[in-house]
Design an enzyme around this catalytic site. Structure first.
Site, PDB file in Angstrom:
ATOM      1  N   HIS A 171     -22.244   3.977  11.672  1.00 28.68           N
ATOM      2  CA  HIS A 171     -23.061   3.547  12.819  1.00 28.68           C
ATOM      3  C   HIS A 171     -22.497   4.016  14.157  1.00 28.68           C
ATOM      4  CE1 HIS A 171     -25.830   0.713  10.723  1.00 28.68           C
ATOM      5  NE2 HIS A 171     -24.929   0.896   9.789  1.00 28.68           N
ATOM      6  N   ASP A 380     -21.597   5.954  22.733  1.00 26.43           N
ATOM      7  CA  ASP A 380     -22.306   4.995  21.877  1.00 26.43           C
ATOM      8  C   ASP A 380     -22.982   5.771  20.753  1.00 26.43           C
ATOM      9  OD1 ASP A 380     -23.388   2.567  21.048  1.00 26.43           O
ATOM     10  OD2 ASP A 380     -24.055   2.010  23.059  1.00 26.43           O
TER      11      ASP A 380
HETATM   12  C1  GDG Z   1     -23.412  -0.365  16.704  1.00 18.36           C
HETATM   13  C2  GDG Z   1     -23.166   0.963  17.436  1.00 18.36           C
HETATM   14  C3  GDG Z   1     -25.574   1.546  17.095  1.00 18.36           C
HETATM   15  C4  GDG Z   1     -27.171  -8.061  22.255  1.00 18.36           C
HETATM   16  N1  GDG Z   1     -27.009  -9.248  22.883  1.00 18.36           N
HETATM   17  C5  GDG Z   1     -27.674 -10.145  22.141  1.00 18.36           C
HETATM   18  C6  GDG Z   1     -28.261  -9.502  21.056  1.00 18.36           C
HETATM   19  N2  GDG Z   1     -27.930  -8.230  21.149  1.00 18.36           N
HETATM   20  C7  GDG Z   1     -28.371  -7.215  20.181  1.00 18.36           C
HETATM   21  C8  GDG Z   1     -29.240  -6.184  20.810  1.00 18.36           C
HETATM   22  C9  GDG Z   1     -29.075  -5.022  19.838  1.00 18.36           C
HETATM   23  C10 GDG Z   1     -27.663  -5.232  19.297  1.00 18.36           C
HETATM   24  O1  GDG Z   1     -27.259  -6.539  19.666  1.00 18.36           O
HETATM   25  C11 GDG Z   1     -26.680  -4.255  19.929  1.00 18.36           C
HETATM   26  O2  GDG Z   1     -26.895  -3.001  19.350  1.00 18.36           O
HETATM   27  P1  GDG Z   1     -26.366  -1.670  20.016  1.00 18.36           P
HETATM   28  O3  GDG Z   1     -26.933  -0.539  19.272  1.00 18.36           O
HETATM   29  O4  GDG Z   1     -26.750  -1.661  21.452  1.00 18.36           O
HETATM   30  O5  GDG Z   1     -24.781  -1.719  19.954  1.00 18.36           O
HETATM   31  P2  GDG Z   1     -23.585  -2.123  18.910  1.00 18.36           P
HETATM   32  O6  GDG Z   1     -23.507  -3.581  18.707  1.00 18.36           O
HETATM   33  O7  GDG Z   1     -22.361  -1.514  19.498  1.00 18.36           O
HETATM   34  O8  GDG Z   1     -23.971  -1.410  17.520  1.00 18.36           O
HETATM   35  C12 GDG Z   1     -24.438   1.437  18.117  1.00 18.36           C
HETATM   36  C13 GDG Z   1     -25.691   0.288  16.271  1.00 18.36           C
HETATM   37  O9  GDG Z   1     -24.438  -0.101  15.702  1.00 18.36           O
HETATM   38  C14 GDG Z   1     -26.683   0.455  15.122  1.00 18.36           C
HETATM   39  O10 GDG Z   1     -26.329   1.529  14.322  1.00 18.36           O
HETATM   40  O11 GDG Z   1     -26.782   1.743  17.796  1.00 18.36           O
HETATM   41  O12 GDG Z   1     -24.224   2.701  18.721  1.00 18.36           O
HETATM   42  O13 GDG Z   1     -22.102   0.828  18.385  1.00 18.36           O
HETATM   43  O14 GDG Z   1     -29.959  -5.147  18.746  1.00 18.36           O
HETATM   44  O15 GDG Z   1     -30.551  -6.682  20.901  1.00 18.36           O
HETATM   45  N3  GDG Z   1     -29.026 -10.113  20.138  1.00 18.36           N
HETATM   46  C15 GDG Z   1     -29.216 -11.442  20.284  1.00 18.36           C
HETATM   47  N4  GDG Z   1     -28.647 -12.161  21.308  1.00 18.36           N
HETATM   48  C16 GDG Z   1     -27.891 -11.534  22.253  1.00 18.36           C
HETATM   49  O16 GDG Z   1     -27.395 -12.190  23.180  1.00 18.36           O
HETATM   50  N5  GDG Z   1     -30.003 -12.085  19.398  1.00 18.36           N
END
Ligand code: GDG
Length: 481
Positions: A171, A380
């Site tokens: 990821h 990212d």
């Molecule tokens: C890894 C990789 C890749 C955030 N705050 C809350 C919340 N979130 C959710 C968001 C989003 C998720 O968390 C974060 O996803 P990201 O993709 O932005 O980042 P990582 O956590 O670093 O994820 C990344 C991912 O894996 C998938 O392969 O895209 O590059 O680093 O869905 O909405 N969700 C809730 N409450 C919050 O306060 N419910």
């Protein structure tokens, strides 16, 4: 703790997902009984239909140290909790996964720490996960391994269960070879990954870095995205950019509840003319200080008016026991305090910063409310937040400021792209996104919406599993139904 896999009394699973964490969190009921609910974010929505169609099982840690649980079923999902002792949580999870691999794979934004005892525990825990999968998987099952915590698992599982078909998906970014080779255990990890039939990356660049490494470091033959292993197998290394459940997000944001909450949020923020929004796990890869700094300078220079503009930054607590994360939290607290403290009036501060996590419907309301979404990671793998914002727009309005160093930037070309290291450039982009004419914004948003809806999470899972199925003819297709 015995740490041996528990007897699997449920049906053998012909489709197994294995990840560091189970897709559920334990919650305490008021009467002090415990319950499970789906974890926020999570891949579970992507896999749910597949899991149900094909008696799927999920193997992963349940989140509490020094505790062994029996396998159980939750809302039709078979779950196999893998136990971890508290020292394993420190060394395998906080240590090797999050203080060695995470920074190394993210361009060494923070200095990776190489500790031999962490590595030893990483090996032990990967073997335990493999043992659990081996107990759960039916003959000829399809096993899909998730992420950097479990890079040795494919090879370990193949030794135990040569009958299963193994896919691995990373990821996070796979780093440039010059960085990767710093890792003292670089060879073991490459060999671990090569246990899979298919190794998936977010971007083609990651797949290319991997192929180059196995060629140069292991002396293996490669032909484009195909690698010939020493035991004569063929491994495919390819990009599968992950996405979101676009329709689900859109509908969530379209609900009356989300519409009311969005209006309430804007009202609580003092009905600003422009609402900027940042949503991240609190992580040093996400470029949170850079965006706050840029916003602060725009206020100090009078280019944006704090009376009619607000930046709402939501930062979900994350990895709070890892030193670098604690330091980041303190740095952000100080930065926000300084900028808000320098506005020479009382009233609503220009930056509202919340270090708590919110339910999904609330997230949809925040996205719906925001005029400018600011996503500025220094590195990212993908960044789902950018795609979620686009999916949640109800009309062709809103603007996405997006770092070039996210995987999402390859797909969302019509966003306002930025280099987050360039604070002056970032400031200009923020102002441009805020002031652009509606016609431009609409054009950009329409194109991005098309991209996100045409490439949703379901498509991602299908593409990966279809490719896995085609390799050597094992019938993985049944997993996709
Ligand atoms: C890894 C990789 C890749 C955030 N705050 C809350 C919340 N979130 C959710 C968001 C989003 C998720 O968390 C974060 O996803 P990201 O993709 O932005 O980042 P990582 O956590 O670093 O994820 C990344 C991912 O894996 C998938 O392969 O895209 O590059 O680093 O869905 O909405 N969700 C809730 N409450 C919050 O306060 N419910």
């Amino acid at each position: 703790m015995s740490l041996k896999p528990k007897e699997w009394k449920l049906d053998p699973a012909s489709f197994v997902v294995v990840a560091n964490r189970l897709p559920v969190d334990r919650v305490e009921n008021p009467d002090s009984t415990a319950d499970w609910r789906p974890s926020p974010g999570g891949l579970v929505t992507a896999f749910e239909p597949i899991m149900h169609r094909r008696r799927g099982a999920w193997v992963g840690w349940h989140g509490a140290a020094d505790e062994e649980l029996e396998p159980f079923e939750h809302e039709g999902l078979a779950l196999a909790p893998v136990p971890l002792s508290s020292s394993e949580v420190e060394e395998y999870y906080e240590g090797f996964s999050n203080a060695t691999l995470w920074p190394l794979y993210h361009d060494a934004i923070a200095t990776p720490q190489f500790r031999r005892e962490w590595w030893d525990t990483y090996v032990i825990v990967n073997q335990r996960f493999a043992d659990y999968v081996a107990t759960v998987a039916a003959a000829g099952a399809v096993v899909w391994v998730q992420d950097y915590h479990l890079q040795l698992l494919p090879q370990m599982l193949r030794r135990q269960r040569p009958d299963v078909k193994i896919g691995f998906f990373l990821h996070i970014p796979f780093p440039p070879t010059e960085l990767y080779v710093q890792l003292p255990w670089r060879q073991q990890i490459l060999e671990g990954l090569l246990g899979a039939d298919l190794v998936g990356f977010q971007l083609p660049g990651g797949a290319r870095n991997f192929a180059r490494l196995v060629r140069d470091r292991l002396g293996l033959e490669t032909l484009r995205d195909r690698i010939r292993t020493r035991d004569g197998r063929e491994v495919l290394a390819r990009a599968y950019p992950i996405s979101i459940e676009a329709k689900g997000f859109h509908e969530l944001a379209a609900s009356d509840q989300a519409a009311e909450r969005a209006a309430e949020i804007r009202h609580d923020l003092g009905d600003p003319r422009v609402m900027f929004l940042g949503v991240d796990r609190l992580d040093y890869t996400k470029g949170i200080p850079e965006r706050i700094q840029a916003f602060g300078e725009l206020i100090a220079e009078g280019r944006i008016d704090p009376d009619e503009t607000v930046l709402l930054q939501l930062a979900m607590p994350s990895r709070q026991r890892v030193e670098q994360y604690r330091r980041l939290r303190d740095d952000i607290d100080r930065l926000v305090g300084r900028i808000n403290g320098e506005v020479p009036r009382i009233g609503r501060p220009p930056i509202i910063y919340l270090h708590v996590s919110h339910p999904r419907v609330e997230m949809a309301a925040f996205y719906r409310a925001a005029d400018v979404m600011v996503v500025t990671p220094l590195r990212d793998g993908m960044n789902l937040v950018a795609k979620e914002y686009v999916a949640c727009r109800q009309r062709d309005d809103g603007a996405l400021v997006l770092s070039e160093f996210t995987g999402a930037a390859r797909e969302l070309r019509q966003s306002y792209l930025v280099n987050p290291h360039d604070i002056d450039g970032l400031k200009d982009r923020l102002v441009e996104a805020m002031n652009d004419v509606p016609r431009n914004k609409a054009q950009r948003m329409r194109a991005m919406r098309r991209q996100v809806f045409d490439h949703d999470i379901d498509k991602w899972a299908r593409m990966f599993l279809d490719d896995l199925e085609r390799l050597n003819g094992t019938p993985a297709a049944r997993a996709t139904g």
